[in-house]
Design a protein around this motif. Sequence first.
Motif, PDB file in Angstrom:
ATOM      1  N   TYR A 108       0.828  -1.221   0.000  1.00  8.99           N
ATOM      2  CA  TYR A 108       0.000   0.000   0.000  1.00  8.99           C
ATOM      3  C   TYR A 108       0.856   1.262   0.000  1.00  8.99           C
ATOM      4  O   TYR A 108       0.562   2.232  -0.706  1.00  8.99           O
ATOM      5  N   PHE A 109       1.931   1.241   0.777  1.00  7.76           N
ATOM      6  CA  PHE A 109       2.805   2.418   0.864  1.00  7.76           C
ATOM      7  C   PHE A 109       4.030   2.309  -0.043  1.00  7.76           C
ATOM      8  O   PHE A 109       4.940   3.131   0.061  1.00  7.76           O
ATOM      9  N   ASP A 110       4.044   1.303  -0.899  1.00 11.18           N
ATOM     10  CA  ASP A 110       5.095   1.142  -1.902  1.00 11.18           C
ATOM     11  C   ASP A 110       6.493   1.237  -1.264  1.00 11.18           C
ATOM     12  O   ASP A 110       7.346   2.016  -1.699  1.00 11.18           O
ATOM     13  N   LEU A 111       6.719   0.406  -0.250  1.00 11.35           N
ATOM     14  CA  LEU A 111       7.981   0.473   0.500  1.00 11.35           C
ATOM     15  C   LEU A 111       9.116  -0.282  -0.190  1.00 11.35           C
ATOM     16  O   LEU A 111      10.277  -0.122   0.164  1.00 11.35           O
ATOM     17  N   LYS A 112       8.760  -1.136  -1.136  1.00 17.18           N
ATOM     18  CA  LYS A 112       9.756  -1.918  -1.890  1.00 17.18           C
ATOM     19  C   LYS A 112      10.594  -2.811  -0.979  1.00 17.18           C
ATOM     20  O   LYS A 112      11.814  -2.917  -1.118  1.00 17.18           O
ATOM     21  N   LEU A 113       9.905  -3.467  -0.061  1.00 14.75           N
ATOM     22  CA  LEU A 113      10.510  -4.526   0.748  1.00 14.75           C
ATOM     23  C   LEU A 113      10.068  -5.861   0.157  1.00 14.75           C
ATOM     24  O   LEU A 113       9.109  -5.927  -0.621  1.00 14.75           O
ATOM     25  N   TYR A 114      10.740  -6.941   0.537  1.00 14.09           N
ATOM     26  CA  TYR A 114      10.458  -8.240  -0.076  1.00 14.09           C
ATOM     27  C   TYR A 114      10.390  -9.330   0.983  1.00 14.09           C
ATOM     28  O   TYR A 114      11.130  -9.293   1.973  1.00 14.09           O
ATOM     29  N   ASP A 115       9.473 -10.293   0.766  1.00 13.72           N
ATOM     30  CA  ASP A 115       9.496 -11.446   1.660  1.00 13.72           C
ATOM     31  C   ASP A 115      10.668 -12.345   1.247  1.00 13.72           C
ATOM     32  O   ASP A 115      11.291 -12.144   0.207  1.00 13.72           O
ATOM     33  N   PHE A 116      10.961 -13.338   2.082  1.00 16.49           N
ATOM     34  CA  PHE A 116      12.159 -14.157   1.845  1.00 16.49           C
ATOM     35  C   PHE A 116      12.099 -14.896   0.513  1.00 16.49           C
ATOM     36  O   PHE A 116      13.108 -15.011  -0.185  1.00 16.49           O
ATOM     37  N   ARG A 117      10.921 -15.393   0.149  1.00 19.93           N
ATOM     38  CA  ARG A 117      10.798 -16.132  -1.112  1.00 19.93           C
ATOM     39  C   ARG A 117      11.039 -15.227  -2.312  1.00 19.93           C
ATOM     40  O   ARG A 117      11.737 -15.603  -3.253  1.00 19.93           O
ATOM     41  N   ALA A 118      10.443 -14.015  -2.282  1.00 18.75           N
ATOM     42  CA  ALA A 118      10.626 -13.089  -3.395  1.00 18.75           C
ATOM     43  C   ALA A 118      12.083 -12.660  -3.514  1.00 18.75           C
ATOM     44  O   ALA A 118      12.637 -12.595  -4.616  1.00 18.75           O
ATOM     45  N   LYS A 119      12.692 -12.383  -2.367  1.00 23.01           N
ATOM     46  CA  LYS A 119      14.106 -11.969  -2.374  1.00 23.01           C
ATOM     47  C   LYS A 119      14.995 -13.069  -2.952  1.00 23.01           C
ATOM     48  O   LYS A 119      15.856 -12.816  -3.802  1.00 23.01           O
TER      49      LYS A 119
END
Length: 347
Positions: A108-119
């Motif tokens: 929602y806030f477009d923080l550009k963090l990633y979960d472990f699988r995506a990373k």
Amino acid sequence: MQEPLSFRELMYIDAKVLSYAEDIHNKHYRSFFTDEKAKNASNMMFIAYPLMIETEKYYNGELLSTYAVFKAMRELGENYRVTAYYFENLIIRIISFWDYLYQFLNMYFDLKLYDFRAKKRIIEISGYTPEFVSEGRGQRVEFKPKSNEEQKKIRKDLNKKLNTINKSNILKYITGIYEVKGNLKDLLQIIVNNNVGVFQEVRNEIIHQRPAGANFTVNFNEMLLNYSVLINNSGWIEFERYDADIERCMDLIGKSIQKVHEIVHLNEYPNRIQHAGIEYFVKEVTCISCNKVFIAPSLLLGDKDEFAKVVICPLCGEVGCKVNKTFKTTEVDYGTYLGNYLSAFEE
């Protein structure tokens, strides 16, 4: 040796427990929409709404039903091992809720963090170069691995660059990017105060060491600095130690969902820090030529609508409009309105 519980014994909930649990569930069932729901609905609603509905369903469904059954069993003094089964279920669902919330806030806030699988997947894919290879009359994409040296450097760089979604990073990134006030400030304070860490330690023991209902368990002896078998016929979980934490966490979960609804429904999307304190307005105007209505950013019309006569209609291309009304919007929506207006003139 005590016989293991049968499937029926483990899963069966008698009428007394079921009735008691239903009363608890109904008491805590909540509708989180605000009284002014969607009054100022924004473009961000299209992203947020379906996820908010899922969050509400999760709270009133899986989480609350598990909480109600566990609480009923605790208060009615049911079988320890059956109660432990629902304890495991409950704390895992409590922990999962906060993970779901962090996922939502990240998007929602477009923080550009990633979960472990995506990373992990991003790092894996970055170690290959896509190439188009001729095949028959067409082409196909073939991924060729980069050199070991390149892959090593990529892994090192991306491991530092790609930050993961967790409580600490959610708080750090939101406060570092946005002006925090109102309901968002309240929500972040709820996240700061959530006591989910109490359950994470127990969850880790349950997942990696022993089930909650176990009587015989592997235990690390801190005096001998070695492992031994721990025997506890009454079970190793003392439920009363967690009763207050469970109640507090359920209360904070409910409050956090309510705050998310208010942020979205009341269109309280924050300004970026560099634009803190700035108010954004757009205007509903009618084209003098085609008589059609469109939205124009206030920037185009001037503070006192002095440029209304020279504003170009994005629908017919003629010049001149009259202002119907002005309404306040957010920085992100203002940018969208401006972009939509300007894109109408692109070839």
